[in-house]
Every structure is written in structure tokens, then in C-alpha cells.
Design a protein around this motif. Structure first.
Motif, PDB file in Angstrom:
ATOM      1  N   ASP A 158       0.791  -1.285  -0.103  1.00  0.00           N
ATOM      2  CA  ASP A 158      -0.075   0.094   0.059  1.00  0.00           C
ATOM      3  C   ASP A 158       0.948   1.241  -0.058  1.00  0.00           C
ATOM      4  OD1 ASP A 158      -0.359   1.036   3.151  1.00  0.00           O
ATOM      5  OD2 ASP A 158       0.454  -0.948   2.703  1.00  0.00           O
ATOM      6  N   GLU A 159       0.444   2.294  -0.661  1.00  0.00           N
ATOM      7  CA  GLU A 159       1.182   3.559  -0.831  1.00  0.00           C
ATOM      8  C   GLU A 159       1.841   4.133   0.466  1.00  0.00           C
ATOM      9  OE1 GLU A 159       0.576   7.841  -2.664  1.00  0.00           O
ATOM     10  OE2 GLU A 159      -0.963   6.378  -3.451  1.00  0.00           O
TER      11      GLU A 159
ATOM     12  N   VAL B  95       8.101   4.559   4.978  1.00  0.00           N
ATOM     13  CA  VAL B  95       9.550   3.801   5.021  1.00  0.00           C
ATOM     14  C   VAL B  95      10.201   4.571   4.317  1.00  0.00           C
ATOM     15  CG1 VAL B  95      10.923   1.599   4.410  1.00  0.00           C
ATOM     16  CG2 VAL B  95       8.582   1.494   5.508  1.00  0.00           C
ATOM     17  N   LEU B  96      10.230   5.110   2.863  1.00  0.00           N
ATOM     18  CA  LEU B  96      11.107   5.554   1.962  1.00  0.00           C
ATOM     19  C   LEU B  96      11.195   7.070   2.311  1.00  0.00           C
ATOM     20  CD1 LEU B  96      10.494   3.768  -1.182  1.00  0.00           C
ATOM     21  CD2 LEU B  96      12.202   3.192   0.443  1.00  0.00           C
TER      22      LEU B  96
ATOM     23  N   ASN C 117      14.983   7.138   8.296  1.00  0.00           N
ATOM     24  CA  ASN C 117      15.994   7.077   9.108  1.00  0.00           C
ATOM     25  C   ASN C 117      15.807   5.705  10.062  1.00  0.00           C
ATOM     26  OD1 ASN C 117      17.398   9.022   8.170  1.00  0.00           O
ATOM     27  ND2 ASN C 117      16.689  10.555   9.747  1.00  0.00           N
ATOM     28  N   ASN C 118      14.569   5.395  10.183  1.00  0.00           N
ATOM     29  CA  ASN C 118      14.218   4.202  11.090  1.00  0.00           C
ATOM     30  C   ASN C 118      14.177   3.096  10.223  1.00  0.00           C
ATOM     31  OD1 ASN C 118      14.000   5.422  13.465  1.00  0.00           O
ATOM     32  ND2 ASN C 118      11.617   5.427  13.405  1.00  0.00           N
TER      33      ASN C 118
END
Length: 384
Positions: free
Chosen positions: A134-135, A141-142, A147-148
Motif C-alpha cells: 500500500d502507498e 518507509v522511504l 532513518n528508522n
């Protein structure tokens, strides 16, 4: 395996010999002036076997740690949808079973679950593999919280010989440096030059197709075999030539060697074979041990190909360094931009670092476009 008396068991690389020496000298008295020849099967069989036993023991501890992590999985994994799981191995056997058709299978599973899915995966450090569809999750994340979400040591170890510390495997400040330099690659000058190279390559491909058609007409009504062209190979050559110009500022011309004896340019051939060999590590939890001990033809092949890529890249990089020192006009390619960044900010960059930059760019520009073109023509052939 029989080792000739005049050769060391570790002639594949002096670095490996030194690693073994460090292990052995830690546990027993080593010669005052050690050399690779001091560590031979015929001269020190007990020490060598002890070293192998030590490495196996270290790997056994890692396996036990994975077993512990299996029983200490994060609570959220219990409700995570995914394919069949196996004790200790998680979803790894399922992925290995579908290795040949994993793109199609992953799409099928994504459509089935409709949200993030995955399962235990005893290869990376967190023992988990997630697939986001899912978008919102992908953006989180990206972009929003990148950073995580690091690539981690597991990914760097797996792809080390191919991608090194390039942008695909780097994290933190190193990743931001790569991004800062590469973001400037989309200049008007580079795009114009790239368009010229693409046009030239398309003209070469058109010439190949026309020659094949003319040759085919000569065989009409005869028993001679028909002419065939491998479009995927041609597209991979085209994208490699274009991307090598963008990354290195040089002309590889692997299309020009299509159908000729010898086949590929050595750099392009080594690059393709390295990708295939690295991907064969999937489903092999013992690849690290095999890499250290050079067990199996795959790991020995990766070592040879890594040296071939490094030698060809070093030749191009050293030539570009001399161009900068001479004060000659430089091109708009990415390699030049990294060298300019290094000189302007007084940040030394080794040939190994620059080689990693080049291979990462080649991966990004070669595979995706070539596969897209190949599938496009495949679908068009089914629906003329």
C-alpha cells in the motif's frame, strides 16, 4: 580436493590467507615471519582443521541465536499474513520453492492479502521479511521515516561484492552524500548527451533487425534454419551501453559485439555473471561460511568476477583521475561528479568506493528498463 605440493591451499587471494593467519596466530604460536606458504594443508593440517572448526562453531552459535529469535518473535508477527511458515526457517523454503517465478508469486500473494505481508526470515539480522503493497506504508518507509529503516549489515554482506557501499546499501550520512551528488546528474547537458547515445543505440538495433530480415528473406522456401534474435539480450546490451555512458562517460558498445565471436564486452559479461551468482545465494543460509572458506564453485566464481570488475573499473577511474589532474574538460557523467566532489571538498575517494558508485548506477539503469522493454515486446507479440 588434491592440492599440488607447490601451491598453497589459499592461492585464490592473499587477503584470505592473512585472515586465516590471524585466526591461527590467536590460538597457537605462529612463525615469526608468517607467509601464505606457512598455512598449507601438508604443513599445518591440525591448525587448518582447527580454524575450520572455529568458523563452523561461530556459525553454529549464529544458528542457535536464530533459533532463539524464532521463539522470541515480535508479537506483531503472529498476526502478520503471509505464506506457509516452517520452524526456524520461516518463509525461506517457500521463497526458495518459487525462486524461478517469485515476481509473479509475490504479486499473487499481494493481491491475496491486500496489505503488508511477510513472515520470519532467518537470513537478515531481524529475522523478518516484509512485503509492503500500500502507498501509505511505502511512503512511510522511504520518505517520512526513512532513518528508522536501514538496509542493515545483512544486506550489505549479501550483496557486498556487487554493490559494496553504494547508494543501494548505504545508510545515514553516507546515503545522503550519494543522494546529494546523484541528484545533480539530471542536468540538461547530461540528458541531451544521453538522448544522443540512446538514438545511436536504437539505430544500431534497427540495423540488426533489418539485417536479420534481409537474411531471413534469403531462406524463404529453403530448408535452412531461420534467423532468430534474442531481444532481451539486445535490450540488456543497449541499456548497459547507455548507462555506462551516464555512469562512466565511456562507450562500451556491447551492442556492436552482438552475434560476434566472443560475445560480450568483458566488463558487461562479468557484471551480468556477478548478478546471477549473487542471486544464487538466496536460499543458502551457509553462504557466509562458504565465502570465507571459498567452498563451492559459486563463491570462487564471485571472487574471480569481483576482481575482474574491479580491474576494469580501476582502468576507467584512473584515466578519469588523470584527466582531472591535467585540467582537461570533463564530461557530465556521474563518475566525474564524484571526482569533482572529492576534489572540491578535500574528501579522498578510493577506486573501490568509486567502483561501488558505478555498479549501483549500472544496476539502476540496466535491468529495470531492459526487462520492461522485453516484456513490452512480448505482450505486443501476443497481441499484434
Amino acid at each position: 580436493m588434491k592440492i599440488p605440493p607447490s601451491h598453497s591451499a589459499y592461492t585464490v587471494g592473499s587477503n584470505r590467507g592473512s585472515i586465516i593467519h590471524h585466526f591461527t596466530s590467536f590460538f597457537w604460536q605462529a612463525p615469526r615471519n608468517p607467509s601464505v606458504n606457512d598455512i598449507m594443508f601438508e604443513n599445518q593440517p591440525i591448525q587448518l582443521l582447527s580454524t575450520v572448526g572455529l568458523l563452523v562453531a561461530f556459525y553454529g552459535i549464529k544458528v542457535l541465536y536464530d533459533v532463539y529469535c524464532w521463539f522470541k518473535l515480535h508479537p506483531s508477527l503472529a498476526s502478520l499474513p503471509g505464506p506457509r511458515r516452517y520452524p526456524i526457517l520461516g518463509i525461506l523454503p517457500y521463497m526458495a520453492q518459487h525462486a524461478e517465478d517469485w515476481p509473479e508469486e509475490s504479486i499473487r500473494l499481494s493481491n491475496k492479502f491486500g496489505k503488508t505481508w511477510g513472515g520470519p526470515y532467518p537470513v537478515n539480522k531481524v529475522n523478518t521479511c516484509l512485503f509492503m503493497v500500500d502507498e501509505a506504508s511505502i511512503r512511510h518507509v522511504l520518505s517520512e521515516n526513512s532513518n528508522n529503516y536501514e538496509k542493515g549489515d545483512g544486506s550489505r554482506s549479501f550483496f557486498r561484492e556487487l554493490l559494496g557501499n553504494g547508494i543501494f546499501l548505504s545508510d545515514g550520512d553516507q546515503w545522503f552524500v550519494h543522494r546529494k551528488i546523484m541528484s545533480k546528474m539530471f542536468s540538461r547537458n547530461l540528458l541531451r548527451r544521453t538522448s544522443e547515445v540512446i538514438q545511436m543505440k536504437l539505430e544500431q538495433i534497427a540495423s540488426l533487425l533489418l539485417n536479420a530480415m534481409e537474411t531471413e528473406e534469403q531462406y524463404v522456401g529453403s530448408a535452412e534454419p531461420r534467423i532468430s534474435l534474442d531481444l532481451q539480450d539486445i535490450f540488456f546490451r543497449m541499456t548497459f551501453d547507455v548507462t555506462s555512458f551516464v555512469a562512466l562517460g565511456c562507450e562500451i558498445d556491447s551492442i556492436g559485439t552482438y552475434g560476434a565471436e566472443g560475445g560480450q564486452h568483458p566488463f558487461a559479461e562479468a557484471f551480468g555473471q556477478m548478478q546471477e551468482a549473487i542471486l544464487q545465494r538466496f536460499g543458502d543460509p551457509f553462504y557466509k561460511l562458504k565465502r570465507v572458506l571459498q567452498i563451492g564453485s559459486r563463491e570462487r566464481r564471485i571472487t574471480v568476477l569481483s576482481r575482474t570488475l574491479a580491474d576494469h573499473a580501476a582502468s576507467i577511474i584512473n584515466d578519469r583521475r588523470r584527466t582531472i589532474e591535467d585540467g582537461s574538460e570533463l564530461g557530465p557523467d556521474i563518475l566525474t561528479r564524484y571526482l569533482e566532489y572529492s576534489k572540491r571538498n578535500n574528501v579522498p575517494m578510493s577506486n573501490e568506493e568509486l567502483k561501488d558508485v558505478v555498479t549501483n548506477v549500472l544496476i539502476a539503469g540496466r535491468d529495470a528498463t531492459a526487462c520492461l522493454l522485453t516484456w513490452s515486446f512480448y505482450e505486443l507479440s501476443k497481441r499484434p
